[in-house]
Design a protein around this motif. Sequence first.
Motif, PDB file in Angstrom:
ATOM      1  N   ASN A  19      41.428  34.736  29.151  1.00 31.81           N
ATOM      2  CA  ASN A  19      40.349  34.924  30.120  1.00 31.81           C
ATOM      3  C   ASN A  19      39.453  33.690  30.131  1.00 31.81           C
ATOM      4  O   ASN A  19      38.851  33.348  29.113  1.00 31.81           O
ATOM      5  CB  ASN A  19      39.532  36.170  29.786  1.00 31.81           C
ATOM      6  CG  ASN A  19      40.341  37.446  29.953  1.00 31.81           C
ATOM      7  OD1 ASN A  19      41.233  37.516  30.796  1.00 31.81           O
ATOM      8  ND2 ASN A  19      40.038  38.452  29.162  1.00 31.81           N
ATOM      9  N   VAL A  21      36.447  31.273  32.117  1.00 31.73           N
ATOM     10  CA  VAL A  21      35.415  31.020  33.124  1.00 31.73           C
ATOM     11  C   VAL A  21      35.431  29.533  33.428  1.00 31.73           C
ATOM     12  O   VAL A  21      35.408  28.698  32.515  1.00 31.73           O
ATOM     13  CB  VAL A  21      34.018  31.462  32.651  1.00 31.73           C
ATOM     14  CG1 VAL A  21      32.942  30.940  33.617  1.00 31.73           C
ATOM     15  CG2 VAL A  21      33.938  32.977  32.575  1.00 31.73           C
ATOM     16  N   VAL A  48      38.092  33.120  36.263  1.00 30.60           N
ATOM     17  CA  VAL A  48      36.975  33.384  37.163  1.00 30.60           C
ATOM     18  C   VAL A  48      36.255  32.068  37.404  1.00 30.60           C
ATOM     19  O   VAL A  48      35.811  31.408  36.450  1.00 30.60           O
ATOM     20  CB  VAL A  48      35.996  34.416  36.575  1.00 30.60           C
ATOM     21  CG1 VAL A  48      34.710  34.452  37.387  1.00 30.60           C
ATOM     22  CG2 VAL A  48      36.628  35.789  36.561  1.00 30.60           C
ATOM     23  N   SER A  50      33.078  30.162  38.739  1.00 27.23           N
ATOM     24  CA  SER A  50      31.653  30.398  38.985  1.00 27.23           C
ATOM     25  C   SER A  50      30.970  29.035  39.003  1.00 27.23           C
ATOM     26  O   SER A  50      30.666  28.467  37.959  1.00 27.23           O
ATOM     27  CB  SER A  50      31.055  31.285  37.890  1.00 27.23           C
ATOM     28  OG  SER A  50      29.678  31.520  38.113  1.00 27.23           O
ATOM     29  N   HIS A  93      37.659  36.357  42.501  1.00 31.39           N
ATOM     30  CA  HIS A  93      37.610  35.476  41.336  1.00 31.39           C
ATOM     31  C   HIS A  93      36.999  34.124  41.675  1.00 31.39           C
ATOM     32  O   HIS A  93      36.724  33.327  40.772  1.00 31.39           O
ATOM     33  CB  HIS A  93      39.003  35.279  40.742  1.00 31.39           C
ATOM     34  CG  HIS A  93      39.488  36.444  39.938  1.00 31.39           C
ATOM     35  ND1 HIS A  93      40.066  36.300  38.687  1.00 31.39           N
ATOM     36  CD2 HIS A  93      39.498  37.770  40.188  1.00 31.39           C
ATOM     37  CE1 HIS A  93      40.401  37.487  38.218  1.00 31.39           C
ATOM     38  NE2 HIS A  93      40.063  38.397  39.111  1.00 31.39           N
ATOM     39  N   GLY A 108      28.691  33.191  35.280  1.00 33.81           N
ATOM     40  CA  GLY A 108      30.097  33.498  35.056  1.00 33.81           C
ATOM     41  C   GLY A 108      30.332  34.214  33.741  1.00 33.81           C
ATOM     42  O   GLY A 108      31.116  35.161  33.654  1.00 33.81           O
ATOM     43  N   ILE A 109      29.633  33.764  32.697  1.00 33.50           N
ATOM     44  CA  ILE A 109      29.817  34.344  31.366  1.00 33.50           C
ATOM     45  C   ILE A 109      29.138  35.705  31.244  1.00 33.50           C
ATOM     46  O   ILE A 109      29.732  36.665  30.739  1.00 33.50           O
ATOM     47  CB  ILE A 109      29.273  33.372  30.292  1.00 33.50           C
ATOM     48  CG1 ILE A 109      30.149  32.118  30.222  1.00 33.50           C
ATOM     49  CG2 ILE A 109      29.201  34.061  28.929  1.00 33.50           C
ATOM     50  CD1 ILE A 109      29.566  31.020  29.357  1.00 33.50           C
ATOM     51  N   SER A 113      32.208  37.738  33.995  1.00 29.17           N
ATOM     52  CA  SER A 113      33.220  38.016  32.975  1.00 29.17           C
ATOM     53  C   SER A 113      33.229  39.481  32.535  1.00 29.17           C
ATOM     54  O   SER A 113      34.296  40.113  32.497  1.00 29.17           O
ATOM     55  CB  SER A 113      33.026  37.090  31.768  1.00 29.17           C
ATOM     56  OG  SER A 113      34.038  37.300  30.804  1.00 29.17           O
ATOM     57  N   PHE A 117      36.625  40.856  33.507  1.00 32.08           N
ATOM     58  CA  PHE A 117      37.456  40.884  32.295  1.00 32.08           C
ATOM     59  C   PHE A 117      37.157  42.066  31.385  1.00 32.08           C
ATOM     60  O   PHE A 117      37.926  42.371  30.480  1.00 32.08           O
ATOM     61  CB  PHE A 117      37.272  39.598  31.488  1.00 32.08           C
ATOM     62  CG  PHE A 117      37.653  38.334  32.203  1.00 32.08           C
ATOM     63  CD1 PHE A 117      38.714  38.289  33.094  1.00 32.08           C
ATOM     64  CD2 PHE A 117      36.942  37.166  31.977  1.00 32.08           C
ATOM     65  CE1 PHE A 117      39.061  37.117  33.748  1.00 32.08           C
ATOM     66  CE2 PHE A 117      37.270  35.987  32.626  1.00 32.08           C
ATOM     67  CZ  PHE A 117      38.328  35.964  33.516  1.00 32.08           C
ATOM     68  N   ALA A 120      33.428  39.322  27.247  1.00 34.73           N
ATOM     69  CA  ALA A 120      33.211  37.875  27.265  1.00 34.73           C
ATOM     70  C   ALA A 120      34.527  37.137  27.508  1.00 34.73           C
ATOM     71  O   ALA A 120      35.599  37.625  27.140  1.00 34.73           O
ATOM     72  CB  ALA A 120      32.600  37.420  25.947  1.00 34.73           C
ATOM     73  N   PRO A 121      34.474  35.948  28.099  1.00 35.21           N
ATOM     74  CA  PRO A 121      35.695  35.161  28.270  1.00 35.21           C
ATOM     75  C   PRO A 121      36.177  34.613  26.931  1.00 35.21           C
ATOM     76  O   PRO A 121      35.405  34.521  25.968  1.00 35.21           O
ATOM     77  CB  PRO A 121      35.253  34.022  29.197  1.00 35.21           C
ATOM     78  CG  PRO A 121      33.795  33.863  28.892  1.00 35.21           C
ATOM     79  CD  PRO A 121      33.287  35.258  28.628  1.00 35.21           C
ATOM     80  N   ALA A 124      35.668  28.688  28.064  1.00 32.41           N
ATOM     81  CA  ALA A 124      35.059  28.192  29.307  1.00 32.41           C
ATOM     82  C   ALA A 124      35.475  26.746  29.506  1.00 32.41           C
ATOM     83  O   ALA A 124      35.536  25.964  28.544  1.00 32.41           O
ATOM     84  CB  ALA A 124      33.539  28.292  29.229  1.00 32.41           C
TER      85      ALA A 124
END
Length: 297
Positions: A19, A21, A48, A50, A93, A108-109, A113, A117, A120-121, A124
């Motif tokens: 995952n 970001v 994702v 962002s 996304h 994004g985080i 996310s 998700f 958390a990712p 990054a």
Amino acid sequence: MHFLALSSALLPLTTRATNVVLSNDDGWAEINIRTFYNTLTAAGDSVVLSAPAENESGTGSSDAPATPLTQPCEYNSCPTGSPAEGNNASNTHLNYVNSYPVTSMRYGIQTLSPKIFGGAPDIAVAGFNVGANLGTTVLVSGTVGAATEASKEGIPAIAFSGTTGSQTGYTAPVQTYMTVYADLSTNVTQSLVASGKPYLPSGIWLNVNFPAVSGSTCSSPADFNFVLSRINSATSITAADVETCGSTRLPTETTVVGTAGCYASISVGNAVAKTDANATEQAVVLAKLQTILSCLP
């Protein structure tokens, strides 16, 4: 040279999709970030995006609440009056934030996310930037600002920057340098993930820079070698770096990128100071990325 084969047969290195970001400072509709997004996704990662609604290059770690659009997003990618945060109607996304890179990465985080998700990712990434971010340039780079923000949020982070290219909208034809930089960035990202958690020491980020690409020079990912480097030049009182390539002094990233032969630099940085990490922290990265690292001639 060591390079994980990606290109047209991009394969994930992990059993579960990573995952990710993804942000930048050139804007959510710039072609580099969209090419990187597509390459990471094709490699099996769940990504994702962002990023700022507009070009926010050179804004460093500036931060401010996002506001509704009083003019269209860059390249008319969203209309005047659009909300402070928004997404592509056909792909949720792909997200913009009408503020700075730091603000975009945090959104994004902290917001996207968990929503997409469920938490958390894993990692990054920022970039790949239009233009290199070498030496003291890291202090003003918004792409670096986004990566260091992620690190300060507790997410391992990498900033990517490429020497070749200019600001270009995502609907333009994809050029060779874009695919080369995207493949190289994906290679570093997946190599770090493949090394196992924790991917990086706490508060540490990686600054990766690529040399120029042309039709006759460095036109394939296989042409490149990665070299562990320093962000800033050392002085007579600078502590020793990690020992590698027969020396306890790493070359600067400017030296690496400027060396003939398609050398890309990987520097280990402290996220708060945006300066070089210590030898112990460099050693962790050296061990994790040893399969893709080489030495200068």
